[in-house]
Scaffold this motif. Structure first.
Motif, PDB file in Angstrom:
ATOM      1  N   UNK A 211     -37.324 -29.837   4.504  1.00  0.00           N
ATOM      2  CA  UNK A 211     -37.527 -30.472   3.211  1.00  0.00           C
ATOM      3  C   UNK A 211     -38.874 -30.127   2.604  1.00  0.00           C
ATOM      4  N   UNK A 212     -39.514 -31.117   2.009  1.00  0.00           N
ATOM      5  CA  UNK A 212     -40.800 -30.895   1.332  1.00  0.00           C
ATOM      6  C   UNK A 212     -41.963 -30.753   2.313  1.00  0.00           C
ATOM      7  N   UNK A 213     -41.674 -30.780   3.602  1.00  0.00           N
ATOM      8  CA  UNK A 213     -42.716 -30.562   4.606  1.00  0.00           C
ATOM      9  C   UNK A 213     -42.809 -29.122   5.067  1.00  0.00           C
ATOM     10  N   UNK A 214     -42.035 -28.216   4.451  1.00  0.00           N
ATOM     11  CA  UNK A 214     -42.047 -26.799   4.846  1.00  0.00           C
ATOM     12  C   UNK A 214     -41.654 -25.940   3.646  1.00  0.00           C
ATOM     13  N   UNK A 215     -42.021 -24.663   3.724  1.00  0.00           N
ATOM     14  CA  UNK A 215     -41.628 -23.723   2.675  1.00  0.00           C
ATOM     15  C   UNK A 215     -40.958 -22.509   3.309  1.00  0.00           C
ATOM     16  N   UNK A 216     -39.969 -21.977   2.601  1.00  0.00           N
ATOM     17  CA  UNK A 216     -39.356 -20.701   2.958  1.00  0.00           C
ATOM     18  C   UNK A 216     -40.003 -19.642   2.079  1.00  0.00           C
ATOM     19  N   UNK A 217     -40.470 -18.586   2.701  1.00  0.00           N
ATOM     20  CA  UNK A 217     -41.251 -17.570   1.989  1.00  0.00           C
ATOM     21  C   UNK A 217     -40.518 -16.239   2.037  1.00  0.00           C
ATOM     22  N   UNK A 218     -40.352 -15.623   0.870  1.00  0.00           N
ATOM     23  CA  UNK A 218     -39.746 -14.296   0.770  1.00  0.00           C
ATOM     24  C   UNK A 218     -40.857 -13.284   0.553  1.00  0.00           C
ATOM     25  N   UNK A 219     -40.959 -12.323   1.457  1.00  0.00           N
ATOM     26  CA  UNK A 219     -42.012 -11.319   1.354  1.00  0.00           C
ATOM     27  C   UNK A 219     -41.408  -9.940   1.138  1.00  0.00           C
ATOM     28  N   UNK A 220     -42.243  -9.034   0.690  1.00  0.00           N
ATOM     29  CA  UNK A 220     -41.793  -7.668   0.438  1.00  0.00           C
ATOM     30  C   UNK A 220     -41.409  -7.002   1.751  1.00  0.00           C
ATOM     31  N   UNK A 221     -40.357  -6.208   1.672  1.00  0.00           N
ATOM     32  CA  UNK A 221     -39.956  -5.456   2.855  1.00  0.00           C
ATOM     33  C   UNK A 221     -40.944  -4.330   3.095  1.00  0.00           C
ATOM     34  N   UNK A 222     -41.280  -4.136   4.353  1.00  0.00           N
ATOM     35  CA  UNK A 222     -42.226  -3.084   4.702  1.00  0.00           C
ATOM     36  C   UNK A 222     -41.559  -1.730   4.522  1.00  0.00           C
ATOM     37  N   UNK A 223     -42.223  -0.836   3.824  1.00  0.00           N
ATOM     38  CA  UNK A 223     -41.688   0.511   3.582  1.00  0.00           C
ATOM     39  C   UNK A 223     -42.438   1.480   4.461  1.00  0.00           C
ATOM     40  N   UNK A 224     -41.700   2.121   5.348  1.00  0.00           N
ATOM     41  CA  UNK A 224     -42.304   3.102   6.242  1.00  0.00           C
ATOM     42  C   UNK A 224     -42.183   4.483   5.621  1.00  0.00           C
ATOM     43  N   UNK A 225     -43.283   5.096   5.415  1.00  0.00           N
ATOM     44  CA  UNK A 225     -43.310   6.423   4.804  1.00  0.00           C
ATOM     45  C   UNK A 225     -43.414   7.479   5.904  1.00  0.00           C
TER      46      UNK A 225
END
Length: 230
Positions: A211-225
């Motif tokens: 609930x309001x005691x946590x957050x779900x975080x979407x981060x950029x996918x790592x791009x391997x060159x």
């Protein structure tokens, strides 16, 4: 006895002959058409209940082990120890440049309440993906619990778990900041994540996930060159 001696008159003899014709059997040729035809009833064999049941159950397999279906239950992911992450990062001296990049001023100027729903997304993120994050449809990779951390330990732990996810090429993490009366860590997490260059979005978790005691975080996918071989 001659005919003349007969005690019957001619009329009586005629009647007698006619009577004899009526009572005598008449032989007639066999006529199969007039004879009643013999009808042989064919016996129709219907399947019994057992046969019907066996036909209906074709292809159905029995459950093994006392007819109980085996349901595999995956063990929940373990939460990372935030203080341990902070100590490890401090010992290794990693992410120093990122620590200085995250200002506390923005967080302090924008305090949040303990029951407030956090919500943030970049303008380039698709609404469909953001909705899936809000409803918990995107499975998170790792979680870190900031309870008991100082502000500095919490900031280091947040940066550390983001780096771990990027190294594993994962895109969703969960940060448990709690919802104390003053929501201090929650306020700081809200400010830090808005400044991080790899954060695409974050929302307060669904009720079943904190609930309001946590957050779900979407981060950029790592791009391997891949470097071309010379």
């Amino acid at each position: 006895m001659s005919k003349n001696d007969s005690f019957l008159s001619k009329e009586q003899e005629k009647l007698l002959k006619a009577f004899r014709k009526q009572i005598s059997p008449v032989q007639q040729p066999e006529d199969h058409a007039n004879q009643p035809s013999k009808i042989i009833a064919e016996k129709v064999i219907l399947p019994n209940d057992n046969e019907l049941f066996q036909n209906a159950m074709q292809g159905v397999e029995k459950f093994a082990k006392n007819n109980h279906a085996m349901i595999s239950v995956k063990s929940p992911k373990k939460r990372l120890d935030a203080q341990l992450l902070a100590k490890r990062a401090a010992a290794e001296g990693t992410h120093d440049h990122e620590l200085t990049a995250l200002s506390d001023t923005q967080a302090i100027l924008n305090p949040v309440s303990s029951q407030q729903n956090l919500s943030y997304r970049t303008t380039t993120l698709q609404h469909k993906v953001f909705d899936e994050l809000k409803t918990g449809k995107l499975r998170w990779f790792e979680a870190v619990d900031l309870h008991g951390c100082t502000v500095e330990q919490a900031r280091t732990a947040v940066l550390e778990i983001i780096q771990i996810a990027k190294a594993e090429n994962q895109t969703v993490i969960k940060i448990v900041h709690g919802k104390g009366p003053e929501a201090i860590l929650k306020t700081y997490v809200n400010g830090w994540l808005r400044q991080h260059q790899d954060v695409l979005a974050f929302v307060s978790a669904p009720e079943k996930q904190g609930g309001t005691g946590a957050v779900l975080v979407l981060i950029k996918r790592s791009v391997q060159i891949k470097k071309d071989k010379a």
